[in-house]
Scaffold this motif. Structure first.
Motif, PDB file in Angstrom:
ATOM      1  N   LEU A 180      71.507-120.908 -53.668  1.00  0.00           N
ATOM      2  CA  LEU A 180      72.384-120.717 -52.509  1.00  0.00           C
ATOM      3  C   LEU A 180      73.201-121.966 -52.208  1.00  0.00           C
ATOM      4  N   LEU A 181      72.671-123.138 -52.578  1.00  0.00           N
ATOM      5  CA  LEU A 181      73.417-124.367 -52.340  1.00  0.00           C
ATOM      6  C   LEU A 181      74.741-124.356 -53.102  1.00  0.00           C
ATOM      7  N   LEU A 182      74.754-123.768 -54.295  1.00  0.00           N
ATOM      8  CA  LEU A 182      75.995-123.709 -55.076  1.00  0.00           C
ATOM      9  C   LEU A 182      77.027-122.819 -54.380  1.00  0.00           C
ATOM     10  N   VAL A 183      76.565-121.696 -53.830  1.00  0.00           N
ATOM     11  CA  VAL A 183      77.481-120.799 -53.113  1.00  0.00           C
ATOM     12  C   VAL A 183      78.045-121.496 -51.874  1.00  0.00           C
ATOM     13  N   ALA A 184      77.189-122.214 -51.145  1.00  0.00           N
ATOM     14  CA  ALA A 184      77.650-122.920 -49.948  1.00  0.00           C
ATOM     15  C   ALA A 184      78.613-124.051 -50.305  1.00  0.00           C
ATOM     16  N   LEU A 185      78.339-124.744 -51.415  1.00  0.00           N
ATOM     17  CA  LEU A 185      79.248-125.812 -51.856  1.00  0.00           C
ATOM     18  C   LEU A 185      80.623-125.241 -52.197  1.00  0.00           C
ATOM     19  N   GLN A 186      80.633-124.128 -52.918  1.00  0.00           N
ATOM     20  CA  GLN A 186      81.922-123.513 -53.280  1.00  0.00           C
ATOM     21  C   GLN A 186      82.705-123.095 -52.041  1.00  0.00           C
ATOM     22  N   ALA A 187      82.038-122.525 -51.045  1.00  0.00           N
ATOM     23  CA  ALA A 187      82.712-122.087 -49.825  1.00  0.00           C
ATOM     24  C   ALA A 187      83.246-123.273 -49.035  1.00  0.00           C
ATOM     25  N   ALA A 188      82.453-124.347 -48.936  1.00  0.00           N
ATOM     26  CA  ALA A 188      82.898-125.523 -48.191  1.00  0.00           C
ATOM     27  C   ALA A 188      84.096-126.189 -48.872  1.00  0.00           C
ATOM     28  N   ALA A 189      84.063-126.287 -50.187  1.00  0.00           N
ATOM     29  CA  ALA A 189      85.192-126.894 -50.903  1.00  0.00           C
ATOM     30  C   ALA A 189      86.442-126.034 -50.814  1.00  0.00           C
ATOM     31  N   ALA A 190      86.279-124.722 -50.711  1.00  0.00           N
ATOM     32  CA  ALA A 190      87.428-123.820 -50.675  1.00  0.00           C
ATOM     33  C   ALA A 190      88.038-123.714 -49.290  1.00  0.00           C
ATOM     34  N   SER A 249      64.614-117.762 -46.435  1.00  0.00           N
ATOM     35  CA  SER A 249      65.187-116.592 -45.759  1.00  0.00           C
ATOM     36  C   SER A 249      66.265-117.028 -44.767  1.00  0.00           C
ATOM     37  N   ALA A 250      66.020-118.118 -44.050  1.00  0.00           N
ATOM     38  CA  ALA A 250      67.023-118.633 -43.107  1.00  0.00           C
ATOM     39  C   ALA A 250      68.300-119.041 -43.842  1.00  0.00           C
ATOM     40  N   ALA A 251      68.157-119.623 -45.021  1.00  0.00           N
ATOM     41  CA  ALA A 251      69.339-119.991 -45.805  1.00  0.00           C
ATOM     42  C   ALA A 251      70.120-118.754 -46.223  1.00  0.00           C
ATOM     43  N   HIS A 252      69.402-117.695 -46.589  1.00  0.00           N
ATOM     44  CA  HIS A 252      70.078-116.445 -46.951  1.00  0.00           C
ATOM     45  C   HIS A 252      70.838-115.866 -45.761  1.00  0.00           C
ATOM     46  N   VAL A 253      70.228-115.916 -44.583  1.00  0.00           N
ATOM     47  CA  VAL A 253      70.901-115.398 -43.388  1.00  0.00           C
ATOM     48  C   VAL A 253      72.147-116.233 -43.068  1.00  0.00           C
ATOM     49  N   ALA A 254      72.036-117.549 -43.174  1.00  0.00           N
ATOM     50  CA  ALA A 254      73.175-118.428 -42.875  1.00  0.00           C
ATOM     51  C   ALA A 254      74.373-118.129 -43.778  1.00  0.00           C
ATOM     52  N   LEU A 255      74.092-117.596 -44.955  1.00  0.00           N
ATOM     53  CA  LEU A 255      75.182-117.333 -45.899  1.00  0.00           C
ATOM     54  C   LEU A 255      76.111-116.208 -45.412  1.00  0.00           C
ATOM     55  N   CYS A 256      75.686-115.471 -44.377  1.00  0.00           N
ATOM     56  CA  CYS A 256      76.551-114.414 -43.835  1.00  0.00           C
ATOM     57  C   CYS A 256      77.837-114.990 -43.221  1.00  0.00           C
ATOM     58  N   TRP A 257      77.845-116.260 -42.851  1.00  0.00           N
ATOM     59  CA  TRP A 257      79.035-116.911 -42.273  1.00  0.00           C
ATOM     60  C   TRP A 257      79.717-117.818 -43.289  1.00  0.00           C
ATOM     61  N   ARG A 258      79.600-117.461 -44.556  1.00  0.00           N
ATOM     62  CA  ARG A 258      80.134-118.303 -45.633  1.00  0.00           C
ATOM     63  C   ARG A 258      81.635-118.548 -45.482  1.00  0.00           C
ATOM     64  N   SER A 259      82.399-117.516 -45.097  1.00  0.00           N
ATOM     65  CA  SER A 259      83.861-117.654 -45.007  1.00  0.00           C
ATOM     66  C   SER A 259      84.328-118.071 -43.623  1.00  0.00           C
ATOM     67  N   THR A 260      83.639-117.595 -42.580  1.00  0.00           N
ATOM     68  CA  THR A 260      84.098-117.878 -41.222  1.00  0.00           C
ATOM     69  C   THR A 260      83.712-119.266 -40.744  1.00  0.00           C
ATOM     70  N   ARG A 261      82.546-119.764 -41.159  1.00  0.00           N
ATOM     71  CA  ARG A 261      82.100-121.112 -40.764  1.00  0.00           C
ATOM     72  C   ARG A 261      81.538-121.867 -41.967  1.00  0.00           C
ATOM     73  N   PRO A 262      82.365-122.132 -42.988  1.00  0.00           N
ATOM     74  CA  PRO A 262      81.831-122.801 -44.188  1.00  0.00           C
ATOM     75  C   PRO A 262      81.357-124.226 -43.924  1.00  0.00           C
ATOM     76  N   GLY A 263      81.978-124.898 -42.932  1.00  0.00           N
ATOM     77  CA  GLY A 263      81.556-126.265 -42.626  1.00  0.00           C
ATOM     78  C   GLY A 263      80.199-126.335 -41.957  1.00  0.00           C
ATOM     79  N   VAL A 264      79.719-125.235 -41.391  1.00  0.00           N
ATOM     80  CA  VAL A 264      78.393-125.182 -40.758  1.00  0.00           C
ATOM     81  C   VAL A 264      77.359-124.614 -41.725  1.00  0.00           C
ATOM     82  N   VAL A 265      77.773-123.665 -42.536  1.00  0.00           N
ATOM     83  CA  VAL A 265      76.836-123.016 -43.460  1.00  0.00           C
ATOM     84  C   VAL A 265      76.271-124.027 -44.456  1.00  0.00           C
TER      85      VAL A 265
END
Length: 389
Positions: free
Chosen positions: A90-100, A48-64
């Motif tokens: 969710l790790l795949l979504v976070a990886l894509q955001a960090a790389a982008a 659940s915490a990982a899902h919540v962290a995904l709310c900052w996918r675009s604004t803080r991708p290096g932290v998410v």
């Protein structure tokens, strides 16, 4: 001042909510039903915490990415089965955001190490080893490595698209600023041209007015006074007409109905100056011809300024030599103005304007004040059939 956490975007919140609605329920079912130990609720809480962290996918991708990775790694450390829960995607979504939009190097490192660590925890889990559930560890490692690599590749492609869009926007901004700068430069050049026209018109007219007023003052009631005053009136009227025509160009080019003076008006100008007492000995060599509106206006204004200076300083006889060559017109004006007076005239406000006018049409102007005062004027004069006189 404490660092403020940026607000998540609506798009990221919507995506996180959608993923939570799809992935979190089956994750909870998988972790809560088979496991009777406290590990199940903790794993669900970490997911659940990982899902919540995904709310900052675009604004803080290096932290998410580190937060999501830590949550999923903690869940996998408690139970190797957590590697297979739907929320692990969710790790795949976070990886894509960090790389982008974040740290590419961190995304590449996580894309290589995370599958290996997940496969190791999965293979060493006693429950999985006893039940023979799921794929082998090495197959899981290859599958996770392929998925993570695809996510990073998609992120790098998105990064290139964003960079291209940013460069295009910057180029458009530079083009707009350059266009605005060219407009401002053109407006400044037009204002400078109008200022030169006003200077030429008013300097000539006021010189004539002052000279004729002096004559009228000394002539008193003699007939010369009436003649001088008539010339003052005529000169003032001509200056007012020229001034109105120049000011029309400031308001609108369509309102400028008065054509600019050219070589055809030089004879009239010379006649007026002779009528004011200036002695001019003019010699013309070659065939006069049309030079174009801009060139003729520049020549007319320069001659007007030169004759006005000669009248102002009372320089005796003005020698005018006009030579029409095959490709240029050369005019030489010289008189016996004393060196001090010639130097004063040559350094006045009119000389820079005359040089700028001629330089703009490819001509040149030189002043020689060593012996009297001599002005050399040269402009391009290509051969044309139509004569101006």
């Amino acid at each position: 001042m404490p660092h403020r956490i940026p607000r998540p975007t609506r798009r990221d919140v919507a995506l996180a909510a959608a993923l939570a609605g799809v992935l979190l329920p089956p994750t909870a079912v998988m972790m809560l039903l088979p496991l009777s130990s406290p590990a199940g609720p903790v794993i669900v809480a970490l997911a659940s915490a990982a899902h919540v962290a995904l709310c900052w996918r675009s604004t803080r991708p290096g932290v998410v990415l580190p937060v999501v990775l830590a949550c999923l790694a903690g869940a996998a450390a408690m139970s190797g089965l957590a590697v297979l829960v739907p929320s692990a995607l969710l790790l795949l979504v976070a990886l894509q955001a960090a790389a982008a939009q974040g740290d590419r190097r961190l995304a590449l490192v996580v894309a290589v190490l995370a599958p290996c660590g997940a496969a190791l925890l999965y293979g060493r889990d006693p429950m999985i080893a006893r039940s023979a559930f799921g794929p082998s560890a090495w197959m899981l490692a290859l599958l996770l490595l392929a998925l993570c690599s695809a996510a990073v590749a998609m992120g790098l492609q998105r990064r290139a698209e964003l960079r291209s869009a940013r460069l295009t926007a910057e180029a458009l901004g530079l083009e707009r600023r350059g266009r605005q700068l060219r407009i401002e430069q053109a407006e400044a050049a037009e204002r400078a041209r109008i200022a030169r026209d006003l200077h030429d018109v008013l300097a000539h007219a006021l010189t004539v007015v002052v000279a004729q007023a002096r004559v009228a003052r000394f002539a008193a009631a003699r007939p010369e006074a009436e003649t001088a005053l008539d010339r003052v009136e005529e000169t003032a009227r001509d200056a007012l007409r020229d001034l109105r025509g120049t000011l029309r160009t400031l308001r609108s080019a369509e309102d400028a109905r008065i054509p600019p003076p050219g070589l055809a008006e030089v004879d009239d100008l010379l006649g007026r100056m002779r009528g004011l007492g200036l002695v001019v000995d003019r010699h013309v060599q070659g065939a006069p011809r049309a030079l174009g509106t801009a060139t003729e206006l520049a020549v007319h204004r320069v001659l007007q300024e030169a004759l006005t200076n000669a009248l102002r300083h009372g320089g005796g006889v003005l020698l005018w030599t006009e030579v029409w060559g095959e490709d240029q017109l050369v005019i030489r004006l010289s008189n016996d103005i004393p060196a001090s007076a010639g130097s004063t005239a040559g350094t006045g406000a009119g000389l820079p304007g005359m040089r700028e006018r001629l330089a703009a049409i490819g001509g040149a102007l030189s002043i020689d004040a060593d012996d009297g005062f001599t002005l050399h004027l040269r402009v391009p004069a290509p051969v044309r059939e139509r004569s101006v006189r």
